[in-house]
Design a protein around this motif. Structure first.
Motif, PDB file in Angstrom:
ATOM      1  N   TYR A 120       0.833  -1.207   0.000  1.00  0.00           N
ATOM      2  CA  TYR A 120       0.000   0.000   0.000  1.00  0.00           C
ATOM      3  C   TYR A 120       0.869   1.259   0.000  1.00  0.00           C
ATOM      4  O   TYR A 120       1.893   1.304   0.690  1.00  0.00           O
ATOM      5  CB  TYR A 120      -0.906   0.022   1.230  1.00  0.00           C
ATOM      6  N   PRO A 121       0.456   2.298  -0.734  1.00  0.00           N
ATOM      7  CA  PRO A 121       1.226   3.555  -0.739  1.00  0.00           C
ATOM      8  C   PRO A 121       1.129   4.269   0.612  1.00  0.00           C
ATOM      9  O   PRO A 121       0.198   4.050   1.382  1.00  0.00           O
ATOM     10  CB  PRO A 121       0.541   4.382  -1.832  1.00  0.00           C
ATOM     11  N   ASN A 122       2.103   5.133   0.880  1.00  0.00           N
ATOM     12  CA  ASN A 122       2.048   5.965   2.085  1.00  0.00           C
ATOM     13  C   ASN A 122       0.910   6.982   1.959  1.00  0.00           C
ATOM     14  O   ASN A 122       0.701   7.554   0.885  1.00  0.00           O
ATOM     15  CB  ASN A 122       3.372   6.706   2.288  1.00  0.00           C
ATOM     16  N   SER A 123       0.198   7.197   3.055  1.00  0.00           N
ATOM     17  CA  SER A 123      -0.893   8.171   3.036  1.00  0.00           C
ATOM     18  C   SER A 123      -1.259   8.592   4.449  1.00  0.00           C
ATOM     19  O   SER A 123      -1.320   7.758   5.359  1.00  0.00           O
ATOM     20  CB  SER A 123      -2.133   7.581   2.343  1.00  0.00           C
ATOM     21  N   GLN A 197       3.296   9.916  11.127  1.00  0.00           N
ATOM     22  CA  GLN A 197       3.016   8.817  10.199  1.00  0.00           C
ATOM     23  C   GLN A 197       2.396   7.633  10.957  1.00  0.00           C
ATOM     24  O   GLN A 197       2.792   7.325  12.076  1.00  0.00           O
ATOM     25  CB  GLN A 197       4.271   8.395   9.422  1.00  0.00           C
ATOM     26  N   THR A 198       1.422   6.991  10.326  1.00  0.00           N
ATOM     27  CA  THR A 198       0.687   5.905  10.967  1.00  0.00           C
ATOM     28  C   THR A 198       1.473   4.606  10.910  1.00  0.00           C
ATOM     29  O   THR A 198       1.966   4.204   9.859  1.00  0.00           O
ATOM     30  CB  THR A 198      -0.682   5.700  10.295  1.00  0.00           C
ATOM     31  N   ALA A 226      -3.009  -7.107  10.637  1.00  0.00           N
ATOM     32  CA  ALA A 226      -2.634  -5.923  11.399  1.00  0.00           C
ATOM     33  C   ALA A 226      -3.621  -5.768  12.554  1.00  0.00           C
ATOM     34  O   ALA A 226      -4.814  -6.045  12.394  1.00  0.00           O
ATOM     35  CB  ALA A 226      -2.672  -4.679  10.511  1.00  0.00           C
ATOM     36  N   ALA A 227      -3.130  -5.342  13.696  1.00  0.00           N
ATOM     37  CA  ALA A 227      -4.005  -5.127  14.848  1.00  0.00           C
ATOM     38  C   ALA A 227      -5.024  -4.032  14.515  1.00  0.00           C
ATOM     39  O   ALA A 227      -4.769  -3.172  13.670  1.00  0.00           O
ATOM     40  CB  ALA A 227      -3.175  -4.742  16.063  1.00  0.00           C
ATOM     41  N   PRO A 228      -6.181  -4.039  15.183  1.00  0.00           N
ATOM     42  CA  PRO A 228      -7.248  -3.094  14.828  1.00  0.00           C
ATOM     43  C   PRO A 228      -7.010  -1.649  15.242  1.00  0.00           C
ATOM     44  O   PRO A 228      -7.789  -0.779  14.871  1.00  0.00           O
ATOM     45  CB  PRO A 228      -8.477  -3.666  15.549  1.00  0.00           C
ATOM     46  N   ASN A 229      -5.931  -1.378  15.982  1.00  0.00           N
ATOM     47  CA  ASN A 229      -5.692  -0.006  16.446  1.00  0.00           C
ATOM     48  C   ASN A 229      -4.279   0.467  16.107  1.00  0.00           C
ATOM     49  O   ASN A 229      -3.380   0.422  16.962  1.00  0.00           O
ATOM     50  CB  ASN A 229      -5.921   0.081  17.962  1.00  0.00           C
ATOM     51  N   PRO A 230      -4.069   0.918  14.865  1.00  0.00           N
ATOM     52  CA  PRO A 230      -2.759   1.472  14.518  1.00  0.00           C
ATOM     53  C   PRO A 230      -2.498   2.752  15.310  1.00  0.00           C
ATOM     54  O   PRO A 230      -3.429   3.366  15.846  1.00  0.00           O
ATOM     55  CB  PRO A 230      -2.884   1.758  13.015  1.00  0.00           C
ATOM     56  N   VAL A 231      -1.235   3.144  15.386  1.00  0.00           N
ATOM     57  CA  VAL A 231      -0.859   4.338  16.150  1.00  0.00           C
ATOM     58  C   VAL A 231       0.078   5.200  15.315  1.00  0.00           C
ATOM     59  O   VAL A 231       0.636   4.738  14.316  1.00  0.00           O
ATOM     60  CB  VAL A 231      -0.154   3.956  17.479  1.00  0.00           C
ATOM     61  N   SER A 232       0.264   6.441  15.733  1.00  0.00           N
ATOM     62  CA  SER A 232       1.270   7.269  15.071  1.00  0.00           C
ATOM     63  C   SER A 232       2.649   6.826  15.534  1.00  0.00           C
ATOM     64  O   SER A 232       2.799   6.178  16.578  1.00  0.00           O
ATOM     65  CB  SER A 232       1.053   8.748  15.414  1.00  0.00           C
ATOM     66  N   ASN A 233       3.667   7.162  14.768  1.00  0.00           N
ATOM     67  CA  ASN A 233       5.036   6.806  15.152  1.00  0.00           C
ATOM     68  C   ASN A 233       5.400   7.433  16.498  1.00  0.00           C
ATOM     69  O   ASN A 233       6.095   6.819  17.308  1.00  0.00           O
ATOM     70  CB  ASN A 233       6.016   7.263  14.068  1.00  0.00           C
ATOM     71  N   GLU A 234       4.886   8.631  16.738  1.00  0.00           N
ATOM     72  CA  GLU A 234       5.148   9.301  18.018  1.00  0.00           C
ATOM     73  C   GLU A 234       4.510   8.527  19.181  1.00  0.00           C
ATOM     74  O   GLU A 234       5.149   8.294  20.217  1.00  0.00           O
ATOM     75  CB  GLU A 234       4.601  10.729  17.970  1.00  0.00           C
ATOM     76  N   GLU A 235       3.264   8.091  19.005  1.00  0.00           N
ATOM     77  CA  GLU A 235       2.580   7.300  20.033  1.00  0.00           C
ATOM     78  C   GLU A 235       3.299   5.972  20.255  1.00  0.00           C
ATOM     79  O   GLU A 235       3.433   5.499  21.392  1.00  0.00           O
ATOM     80  CB  GLU A 235       1.128   7.044  19.617  1.00  0.00           C
ATOM     81  N   PHE A 236       3.745   5.375  19.171  1.00  0.00           N
ATOM     82  CA  PHE A 236       4.457   4.111  19.237  1.00  0.00           C
ATOM     83  C   PHE A 236       5.749   4.258  20.046  1.00  0.00           C
ATOM     84  O   PHE A 236       6.061   3.446  20.932  1.00  0.00           O
ATOM     85  CB  PHE A 236       4.759   3.640  17.809  1.00  0.00           C
ATOM     86  N   THR A 237       6.503   5.314  19.744  1.00  0.00           N
ATOM     87  CA  THR A 237       7.768   5.576  20.443  1.00  0.00           C
ATOM     88  C   THR A 237       7.529   5.828  21.928  1.00  0.00           C
ATOM     89  O   THR A 237       8.248   5.314  22.786  1.00  0.00           O
ATOM     90  CB  THR A 237       8.485   6.787  19.806  1.00  0.00           C
ATOM     91  N   LYS A 238       6.491   6.613  22.239  1.00  0.00           N
ATOM     92  CA  LYS A 238       6.170   6.907  23.640  1.00  0.00           C
ATOM     93  C   LYS A 238       5.740   5.644  24.386  1.00  0.00           C
ATOM     94  O   LYS A 238       6.084   5.456  25.555  1.00  0.00           O
ATOM     95  CB  LYS A 238       5.053   7.952  23.716  1.00  0.00           C
ATOM     96  N   ALA A 239       5.015   4.769  23.703  1.00  0.00           N
ATOM     97  CA  ALA A 239       4.545   3.527  24.336  1.00  0.00           C
ATOM     98  C   ALA A 239       5.729   2.613  24.667  1.00  0.00           C
ATOM     99  O   ALA A 239       5.756   1.978  25.730  1.00  0.00           O
ATOM    100  CB  ALA A 239       3.567   2.810  23.414  1.00  0.00           C
TER     101      ALA A 239
END
Length: 301
Positions: A120-123, A197-198, A226-239
């Motif tokens: 899939y393309p980036n969006s 980015q998601t 893929a899990a039903p709740n993707p996150v932003s890269n920032e949220e991912f890093t913080k988690a």
């Protein structure tokens, strides 16, 4: 039920083998190392060498379905030669399996193959379902297209073809996550680029369970893993920082810097793909790890 697995000793393969054996599924697996071949009651290994076109056809005896995970890792610097290996490792192994099935009697009814959301393309705005016809024009997008085409050929043998387009796999035993947490563990963690980015992801346990579910329910066609709740890269890093109890105080890391260190492979860190798993959910699959906090908490308790 008896299943033939390629890539059984890899990150996902190891998890899958354990799950299948727990659920009473007999396993045949293919290995390129004769030293790794075991012969136990419900776990039997067979030799193959896709590059040389060699395969022990006895691996097909009594097999109902094939789970095809074989392929060189993408979490390694993409030199020109290694990019070729990434593509060929997927196509050559698929072609050898196809040839073995075509030329030997068997009872295989389905193949479930690994694939990737990289197609899939980036969006920033789109949510990608399996019906999306847009294709990313980068290297990994090309890899996935060729990969899926090599697996689609099995339809010619009246075998159901299921492709699991897999997001970032979360595991504490290797893979991209263990590379991503290194700077955070050292107190040098930061989001990449804008951090907006998601990031679509899946816990390795859920991915293994998805393969089992796909076989048990004779899935046909494309499914997003893929899990039903993707996150932003920032949220991912913080988690990640939260679960490791590490601070985040550095500014976001610019893309040009990661390109300098990682070369073309840096694209993996800046993927922006919101991938829907609603089709799998509607087909009856229940994710155990639906949120990033629960997934990371289980891996780093």
């Amino acid at each position: 039920m008896k299943v033939l697995i390629t890539g059984a000793t890899g990150l996902v393969g190891n998890e899958l083998v354990s799950l299948l054996l727990q659920n009473g599924v007999s396993i045949h697996y293919l290995s390129t190392s004769k030293k790794k071949i075991e012969n136990e009651l419900n776990y039997k290994g067979f030799f193959w060498n896709p590059e040389q076109g060699l395969i022990d056809e006895n691996c097909l005896m009594g097999v109902d379905a094939i789970i095809h995970l074989a392929g060189a890792t993408i979490s390694k610097r993409w030199t020109k030669a290694y990019k070729q290996e990434i593509i060929e490792s997927r196509l050559v192994s698929s072609n050898l399996l196809f040839k073995a099935l075509k030329n030997n009697p068997h009872q295989v009814k389905q193949i479930v193959s690994a694939s990737g959301v990289a197609i899939y393309p980036n969006s920033y705005t789109k949510v990608y379902t399996e019906d999306s016809n847009e294709i990313d024009d980068g290297f990994l997008g090309t890899v996935v297209v060729k990969w899926e085409e090599s697996v689609d050929k099995f339809k010619l043998l009246n075998i159901k073809v299921c492709k699991l387009r897999t997001a970032l796999v979360l595991s504490n035993k290797g893979g991209a996550l263990m590379e991503m947490i290194k700077p955070i563990r050292w107190g040098l963690g930061a989001a990449f680029g804008t951090g907006k980015q998601t990031q679509s992801w899946i816990h390795v346990h859920d991915l293994a369970a998805l393969y089992l579910f796909a076989v048990e329910n004779a899935w046909d066609g494309v499914y997003n893993a893929a899990a039903p709740n993707p996150v932003s890269n920032e949220e991912f890093t913080k988690a990640i920082a939260f679960v490791l109890k590490k601070p985040l105080f550095l500014p976001n890391i610019p893309q040009f810097l990661m390109k300098f260190f990682l070369g073309e492979m840096h694209e993996l860190l800046f993927e922006n793909k919101n991938v829907s798993s609603q089709k799998a959910i509607d087909s009856g699959f229940i994710f155990k790890y639906k949120t990033i906090d629960k997934a990371l908490g289980s891996l780093f308790p």
